[in-house]
Design an enzyme around this catalytic site. Structure first.
Site, PDB file in Angstrom:
ATOM      1  N   LEU A   1       0.756  -1.209   0.094  1.00 21.24           N
ATOM      2  CA  LEU A   1      -0.028  -0.088  -0.128  1.00 21.24           C
ATOM      3  C   LEU A   1       1.030   1.151   0.206  1.00 21.24           C
ATOM      4  O   LEU A   1       1.823   1.364   0.970  1.00 21.24           O
ATOM      5  CB  LEU A   1      -0.755   0.055   1.192  1.00 21.24           C
TER       6      LEU A   1
ATOM      7  N   GLY B   1       2.581  -5.540   8.319  1.00 22.81           N
ATOM      8  CA  GLY B   1       2.413  -4.069   8.031  1.00 22.81           C
ATOM      9  C   GLY B   1       1.485  -3.899   6.954  1.00 22.81           C
ATOM     10  O   GLY B   1       0.221  -4.418   6.779  1.00 22.81           O
ATOM     11  N   ASP B   2       1.831  -3.094   5.688  1.00 20.01           N
ATOM     12  CA  ASP B   2       0.852  -2.885   4.553  1.00 20.01           C
ATOM     13  C   ASP B   2       1.285  -3.760   3.399  1.00 20.01           C
ATOM     14  O   ASP B   2       1.029  -3.226   2.333  1.00 20.01           O
ATOM     15  CB  ASP B   2       0.877  -1.376   4.432  1.00 20.01           C
ATOM     16  N   GLU B   3       2.037  -4.893   3.597  1.00 17.61           N
ATOM     17  CA  GLU B   3       2.461  -5.821   2.478  1.00 17.61           C
ATOM     18  C   GLU B   3       1.470  -6.986   2.500  1.00 17.61           C
ATOM     19  O   GLU B   3       1.450  -7.619   3.465  1.00 17.61           O
ATOM     20  CB  GLU B   3       3.718  -6.137   2.461  1.00 17.61           C
TER      21      GLU B   3
END
Length: 130
Positions: free
Chosen positions: A6, A47-49
């Site tokens: 993201l 996280g955002d992965e």
């Protein structure tokens, strides 16, 4: 294999709060599920992965088209409790044609994501360097 990150997720967490960030992550998972097939596997790496394991595509070019479909899926904003949030994604692509085993496939997808992030700050795709 697609690695998905993201863009500017930290900004959303910092400006809207971690609860909205968590809500966004759940919404992202739902959106990814909406573009995958039953034979595909989606996972949050942390996280955002996220990662998508795409199986049984006829040729490597089909993976690029699939990655473009993922990027396009993020052109619509998410409706969250704090309001409408538009976020883009960057995608790194690696195929079994580029890799001799699962570890190498993961490394190539990570490298492709890193290359795509450095090449385009507003979302896009990258492929594993050959």
């Amino acid at each position: 294999m697609l690695f998905i990150d993201l863009d500017d997720f930290k900004v959303i967490n910092d400006t809207m709060g971690h609860s909205v960030g968590d809500e966004l992550l759940a919404a992202v998972a739902g959106r990814l599920a909406s573009v995958t097939r039953a034979s595909d596997t989606a996972a949050r790496l942390g996280g955002d992965e996220f990662a998508l394991l795409i199986e049984n595509l006829a040729d490597p070019n089909a993976v690029e088209a699939f990655a473009d479909r993922v990027v396009t899926a993020f052109s619509e904003p998410f409706q969250l409790s704090a309001g409408s949030v538009l976020t883009t994604v960057t995608v790194g692509v690696a195929t079994s044609y580029d890799s001799s085993d699962a570890d190498q496939l993961l490394r190539h997808a990570d490298l492709a994501l890193y290359a795509a992030k450095s090449a385009a700050s507003d979302g896009g795709t990258g492929t594993c360097p050959r």
